[in-house]
Design a protein around this motif. Structure first.
Motif, PDB file in Angstrom:
ATOM      1  N   GLU A 186       6.281  -3.952   3.963  1.00  8.16           N
ATOM      2  CA  GLU A 186       7.680  -3.595   4.178  1.00  8.16           C
ATOM      3  C   GLU A 186       8.105  -3.986   5.603  1.00  8.16           C
ATOM      4  O   GLU A 186       9.273  -4.239   5.862  1.00  8.16           O
ATOM      5  CB  GLU A 186       7.913  -2.102   3.917  1.00  8.16           C
ATOM      6  CG  GLU A 186       9.368  -1.780   3.640  1.00  8.16           C
ATOM      7  CD  GLU A 186       9.612  -0.339   3.205  1.00  8.16           C
ATOM      8  OE1 GLU A 186       9.369   0.567   4.017  1.00  8.16           O
ATOM      9  OE2 GLU A 186      10.072  -0.110   2.073  1.00  8.16           O
ATOM     10  N   SER A 238      11.980  13.678   3.068  1.00  9.39           N
ATOM     11  CA  SER A 238      12.841  12.500   2.948  1.00  9.39           C
ATOM     12  C   SER A 238      13.579  12.295   4.261  1.00  9.39           C
ATOM     13  O   SER A 238      14.347  13.161   4.683  1.00  9.39           O
ATOM     14  CB  SER A 238      13.853  12.667   1.802  1.00  9.39           C
ATOM     15  OG  SER A 238      14.716  11.549   1.756  1.00  9.39           O
ATOM     16  N   LYS A 239      13.337  11.170   4.870  1.00  8.84           N
ATOM     17  CA  LYS A 239      13.994  10.884   6.142  1.00  8.84           C
ATOM     18  C   LYS A 239      15.510  10.961   5.987  1.00  8.84           C
ATOM     19  O   LYS A 239      16.198  11.623   6.743  1.00  8.84           O
ATOM     20  CB  LYS A 239      13.549   9.503   6.629  1.00  8.84           C
ATOM     21  CG  LYS A 239      14.183   9.070   7.923  1.00  8.84           C
ATOM     22  CD  LYS A 239      13.633   7.720   8.382  1.00  8.84           C
ATOM     23  CE  LYS A 239      14.506   7.152   9.487  1.00  8.84           C
ATOM     24  NZ  LYS A 239      14.025   5.856   9.986  1.00  8.84           N
ATOM     25  N   THR A 240      16.019  10.289   4.955  1.00  3.20           N
ATOM     26  CA  THR A 240      17.469  10.221   4.771  1.00  3.20           C
ATOM     27  C   THR A 240      18.010  11.393   3.956  1.00  3.20           C
ATOM     28  O   THR A 240      19.193  11.719   4.031  1.00  3.20           O
ATOM     29  CB  THR A 240      17.825   8.942   3.998  1.00  3.20           C
ATOM     30  OG1 THR A 240      17.071   8.956   2.769  1.00  3.20           O
ATOM     31  CG2 THR A 240      17.474   7.698   4.792  1.00  3.20           C
ATOM     32  N   THR A 249      17.401   9.717  -0.899  1.00  2.30           N
ATOM     33  CA  THR A 249      16.613   8.869  -1.794  1.00  2.30           C
ATOM     34  C   THR A 249      16.610   9.460  -3.202  1.00  2.30           C
ATOM     35  O   THR A 249      16.186  10.612  -3.409  1.00  2.30           O
ATOM     36  CB  THR A 249      15.168   8.732  -1.252  1.00  2.30           C
ATOM     37  OG1 THR A 249      15.268   8.241   0.077  1.00  2.30           O
ATOM     38  CG2 THR A 249      14.328   7.798  -2.093  1.00  2.30           C
ATOM     39  N   ILE A 305       8.772   9.926  -1.276  1.00  5.00           N
ATOM     40  CA  ILE A 305       8.369   8.600  -1.776  1.00  5.00           C
ATOM     41  C   ILE A 305       8.294   7.642  -0.592  1.00  5.00           C
ATOM     42  O   ILE A 305       8.889   7.909   0.466  1.00  5.00           O
ATOM     43  CB  ILE A 305       9.346   8.112  -2.891  1.00  5.00           C
ATOM     44  CG1 ILE A 305       8.734   6.985  -3.728  1.00  5.00           C
ATOM     45  CG2 ILE A 305      10.687   7.687  -2.307  1.00  5.00           C
ATOM     46  CD1 ILE A 305       9.457   6.712  -5.049  1.00  5.00           C
ATOM     47  N   GLY A 306       7.584   6.541  -0.775  1.00  4.33           N
ATOM     48  CA  GLY A 306       7.451   5.559   0.307  1.00  4.33           C
ATOM     49  C   GLY A 306       6.793   6.210   1.516  1.00  4.33           C
ATOM     50  O   GLY A 306       5.777   6.893   1.395  1.00  4.33           O
ATOM     51  N   GLY A 307       7.419   6.044   2.667  1.00  5.33           N
ATOM     52  CA  GLY A 307       6.856   6.605   3.887  1.00  5.33           C
ATOM     53  C   GLY A 307       6.790   8.116   3.888  1.00  5.33           C
ATOM     54  O   GLY A 307       6.075   8.709   4.690  1.00  5.33           O
ATOM     55  N   SER A 308       7.519   8.752   3.004  1.00  4.25           N
ATOM     56  CA  SER A 308       7.501  10.216   2.950  1.00  4.25           C
ATOM     57  C   SER A 308       6.461  10.729   1.960  1.00  4.25           C
ATOM     58  O   SER A 308       6.422  11.918   1.648  1.00  4.25           O
ATOM     59  CB  SER A 308       8.897  10.734   2.578  1.00  4.25           C
ATOM     60  OG  SER A 308       9.819  10.315   3.569  1.00  4.25           O
ATOM     61  N   LYS A 321      18.022  -0.762  -5.592  1.00  6.71           N
ATOM     62  CA  LYS A 321      18.572   0.599  -5.643  1.00  6.71           C
ATOM     63  C   LYS A 321      20.003   0.581  -6.164  1.00  6.71           C
ATOM     64  O   LYS A 321      20.398   1.393  -7.012  1.00  6.71           O
ATOM     65  CB  LYS A 321      18.599   1.215  -4.236  1.00  6.71           C
ATOM     66  CG  LYS A 321      17.244   1.520  -3.640  1.00  6.71           C
ATOM     67  CD  LYS A 321      17.450   2.221  -2.296  1.00  6.71           C
ATOM     68  CE  LYS A 321      16.178   2.272  -1.498  1.00  6.71           C
ATOM     69  NZ  LYS A 321      16.347   2.844  -0.166  1.00  6.71           N
ATOM     70  N   VAL A 350      14.785  -3.732   0.180  1.00  2.00           N
ATOM     71  CA  VAL A 350      14.624  -2.723  -0.868  1.00  2.00           C
ATOM     72  C   VAL A 350      15.968  -2.246  -1.408  1.00  2.00           C
ATOM     73  O   VAL A 350      16.022  -1.480  -2.372  1.00  2.00           O
ATOM     74  CB  VAL A 350      13.801  -1.502  -0.369  1.00  2.00           C
ATOM     75  CG1 VAL A 350      12.440  -1.944   0.164  1.00  2.00           C
ATOM     76  CG2 VAL A 350      14.559  -0.719   0.692  1.00  2.00           C
ATOM     77  N   GLN A 378       2.586  -0.571   2.355  1.00  2.53           N
ATOM     78  CA  GLN A 378       3.953  -0.331   2.831  1.00  2.53           C
ATOM     79  C   GLN A 378       4.064  -0.685   4.312  1.00  2.53           C
ATOM     80  O   GLN A 378       5.010  -1.348   4.737  1.00  2.53           O
ATOM     81  CB  GLN A 378       4.395   1.120   2.620  1.00  2.53           C
ATOM     82  CG  GLN A 378       5.876   1.295   2.952  1.00  2.53           C
ATOM     83  CD  GLN A 378       6.321   2.725   3.204  1.00  2.53           C
ATOM     84  OE1 GLN A 378       5.506   3.618   3.384  1.00  2.53           O
ATOM     85  NE2 GLN A 378       7.620   2.945   3.217  1.00  2.53           N
ATOM     86  N   GLN A 427      14.288  -2.813   6.542  1.00  2.00           N
ATOM     87  CA  GLN A 427      13.770  -3.019   5.176  1.00  2.00           C
ATOM     88  C   GLN A 427      14.933  -3.278   4.230  1.00  2.00           C
ATOM     89  O   GLN A 427      15.076  -2.618   3.214  1.00  2.00           O
ATOM     90  CB  GLN A 427      12.906  -1.840   4.699  1.00  2.00           C
ATOM     91  CG  GLN A 427      13.527  -0.443   4.732  1.00  2.00           C
ATOM     92  CD  GLN A 427      13.629   0.128   6.115  1.00  2.00           C
ATOM     93  OE1 GLN A 427      12.667   0.067   6.878  1.00  2.00           O
ATOM     94  NE2 GLN A 427      14.794   0.636   6.477  1.00  2.00           N
TER      95      GLN A 427
HETATM   96  O1  LIG Z   1      12.128   9.193   3.468  1.00  2.00           O
HETATM   97  P1  LIG Z   1      13.232   8.610   2.627  1.00  2.00           P
HETATM   98  O2  LIG Z   1      14.521   8.504   3.359  1.00  2.00           O
HETATM   99  O3  LIG Z   1      13.362   9.379   1.339  1.00  2.00           O
HETATM  100  O4  LIG Z   1      12.809   7.148   2.272  1.00  2.00           O
HETATM  101  C1  LIG Z   1      11.713   6.852   1.468  1.00  2.00           C
HETATM  102  C2  LIG Z   1      11.449   5.356   1.414  1.00  2.00           C
HETATM  103  O5  LIG Z   1      12.506   4.743   0.713  1.00  2.00           O
HETATM  104  C3  LIG Z   1      13.079   3.522   1.100  1.00  2.00           C
HETATM  105  O6  LIG Z   1      13.385   2.804  -0.035  1.00  2.00           O
HETATM  106  C4  LIG Z   1      12.386   2.674   2.108  1.00  2.00           C
HETATM  107  O7  LIG Z   1      12.098   1.405   1.614  1.00  2.00           O
HETATM  108  C5  LIG Z   1      11.122   3.265   2.666  1.00  2.00           C
HETATM  109  O8  LIG Z   1      10.908   2.713   3.928  1.00  2.00           O
HETATM  110  C6  LIG Z   1      11.191   4.746   2.766  1.00  2.00           C
HETATM  111  O9  LIG Z   1       9.979   5.220   3.296  1.00  2.00           O
END
Ligand SMILES: O=P(O)(O)OC[C@H]1O[C@H](O)[C@H](O)[C@@H](O)[C@@H]1O
Length: 551
Positions: free
Chosen positions: A359, A210-212, A215, A157-160, A514, A510, A355, A507
């Motif tokens: 963002e 997913s970067k993190t 999410t 989602i988002g950048g991913s 959450k 956001v 975005q 950011q």
């Molecule tokens: O790639 P992820 O860690 O799953 O993040 C996905 C997205 O979620 C977040 O809420 C951020 O606002 C975005 O900048 C990001 O791209």
């Protein structure tokens, strides 16, 4: 001038000079500006890579542009650019470097973060991605039951999501048409349901992006996708390895989820999510278009990176586009910016830019921690232009709002369109040129009268014009041109954030939603009391439970 000691932007002499200049120009007409300078149509243009950028239809003079460049100099835009490119931690609120440019740096480049050259790792991951993409494309990589992979489902989602989904559409004509590639982002189960309902699990690869890797939307969808796969295959968790790969910075969470880190493609915290689709996040795209095309796209990014790094202010296109946005947002009260591509393949382009831009620059707190006293990022919107013409262009032409717009078009239709469909291209582009002409120069009441229009209808049929546009024209929509376009907008956004003195790379805005969603969910499912829930939300939650038949 650093962020802390910097004079408030709107108190600088450069800002004041622009405000005065705006008053002097008054309601200058594009018709007048063109009449005064016959060379304007060719003179107010720049080239970068394959992009021809025409800014003649802007409400600016040489003096405006000079004053805008002075503002950029006073706010040290190029100083911050150099700090970014050197790997300094210019994302101060997260204490991170901002190095998406390293993702497309040549193999022999040296870019250090905390004393370590990051370029070898970038290329190591690109090489691994290429190897994996080739194995999928050739059929060498098979699923748990030995069948060839024919379906790729990117879950993120988002950048991913937005970057690879956008680029997949843009480069559709370069994709392997035998592969089905889908993108699932919404936590609404309908998204995943529709994506997999006609797929054979034995032939499906899930790319969890997913970067993190924390999410909630993505982890929820990935968990459901795993359940679906194992149920369909009537298999145990050992089937996951052949059907799931992860794109992430967080190896620990990837392995907690049950994906072997051997099947993980890594990127780094110095890549912002919205700046990440040319990293491992682009794996689904690379599988679809092949590694060579992906590298051509990276080359395109690099062309504009180099231009942004080296071109003088007078001919620096990202600088110019950033400053034009500041001219309208800060000195003409424009609230939004439209991006109107004349290419079906760019249907998701503006959604991606939303975005990237909103963002990054949708912030009211400056890098000095103080509230800004000037407008920051605009509302970015738009869809492919021809469709927009039959929907919302009325408001751009005759509404009461100033909406600067970018028009993006191509001289050639994409190669594999076939003669019959290619023939439509001139008509598409005739619309492209006609619209910026109409927006700029309009139609005067006298011109309307000369057509014999009844006097009472004259005001309705008059077009005031003076609506500013940038025209970006390229020969063809290639992977390189896509890279060039994206880098152009990335750096434009950078320029604006630098002038406004905001951190374009965090950011925080956001986060609150959450946290609250996590708190509200048990109220929906179990009717749990949510301490401190406001009366409106409480009533809505009660209504929801009633409609779902929950006591
Ligand atoms: O790639 P992820 O860690 O799953 O993040 C996905 C997205 O979620 C977040 O809420 C951020 O606002 C975005 O900048 C990001 O791209």
């Amino acid at each position: 001038m650093n962020a802390e000691s910097r004079t408030r932007l709107n108190q600088t002499p450069e800002w004041t000079a622009l405000a005065e200049h705006r008053d002097q120009l008054g309601d200058v007409e594009l018709r007048e500006l063109f009449a005064a300078d016959p060379g304007r149509g060719t003179g107010y243009t720049l080239e970068v890579g394959d992009l021809h950028v025409d800014y003649s239809k802007h409400l600016v003079t040489d003096e405006t542009l000079r004053l805008l460049r002075e503002l950029a100099a006073a706010t040290d835009v190029f100083g911050l650019r150099d700090a970014m490119l050197r790997g300094e931690k210019i994302n101060t609120t997260e204490d991170r470097a901002v190095l998406h440019t390293a993702l497309r740096a040549p193999r022999d480049a040296v870019i250090e973060v905390d004393g370590e050259n990051v370029v070898p790792a970038v290329h190591a991951v690109l090489d691994r991605m290429a190897g994996f993409a080739e194995r999928i494309r050739s059929g060498e990589w098979t699923g748990h039951t030995g069948r060839r992979i024919k379906n790729i489902v990117n879950v993120g989602i988002g950048g991913s999501d937005l970057g690879p989904a956008m680029a997949y559409e843009v480069l559709r004509s370069y994709t392997d048409r035998d592969l089905v590639v889908r993108f699932v982002s919404n936590v609404d189960g309908a998204d995943l349901h529709e994506a997999v309902r006609d797929l054979d699990a034995a032939e499906t690869l899930f790319v969890i992006a997913s970067k993190t890797f924390t999410t909630i939307e993505t982890i929820t969808n990935a968990t459901s996708a795993r359940d679906w796969l194992l149920t369909e295959l009537k298999a145990g968790p050992e089937a996951v390895a052949k059907h799931f790969v992860a794109l992430s910075t967080n190896a620990g969470k990837v392995s907690d989820f049950g994906i072997d880190t051997a099947n993980m493609f890594e990127f780094w915290d110095w890549v912002g999510g919205r700046y990440s689709y040319d990293s491992a996040i682009g794996l689904s795209l690379m599988i679809a278009i092949g590694p060579d095309r992906f590298r051509e796209m990276l080359d395109g990014f690099r062309i504009v990176d180099e231009h942004f790094r080296t071109a003088p202010a007078e001919s620096n296109v990202p600088l110019l586009l950033g400053l034009l946005g500041i001219w309208y947002g800060n000195f003409h009260d424009a609230q939004s910016h439209a991006v109107l591509p004349y290419s079906h393949y760019l249907s998701k382009f503006t959604a991606y830019l939303q975005q990237l831009d909103m963002e990054s620059n949708g912030k009211y707190v400056g890098r000095d921690g103080q509230e800004v006293e000037w407008q920051t990022g605009p509302v970015v919107w738009g869809t492919p232009g021809t469709n927009g013409q039959h929907a919302y262009y009325q408001l751009i032409h005759q509404g009461t709002k100033l909406i600067p717009a970018d028009f993006i078009g191509f001289a050639e239709p994409v190669a594999d369109l076939g003669e019959r469909f290619r023939a439509q291209h001139d008509l598409l582009m005739a619309n492209f040129f006609a619209q910026t002409q109409a927006l700029a120069f309009g139609k005067t009441p006298d011109e309307v009268r000369a057509e014999g229009v009844a006097e009472d209808l004259v005001p309705h049929k008059t077009f005031k014009g003076n609506h500013p546009t940038t025209t970006i024209l390229a020969k063809e929509l290639t992977p390189s041109v896509l890279g060039q376009l994206i880098a152009l907008y990335e750096h434009k956004v950078f320029v604006q954030g630098a002038v406004w003195n905001i951190d374009s790379f965090d950011q925080w805005g956001v986060e609150l939603g959450k946290v609250l969603a996590k708190r509200v969910e048990p109220a929906l499912t179990e009717g749990a009391e949510v301490p401190g829930l406001d009366a409106s939300t409480q009533a809505l939650v009660a209504k929801y439970r009633e409609l779902r038949g929950r006591k």
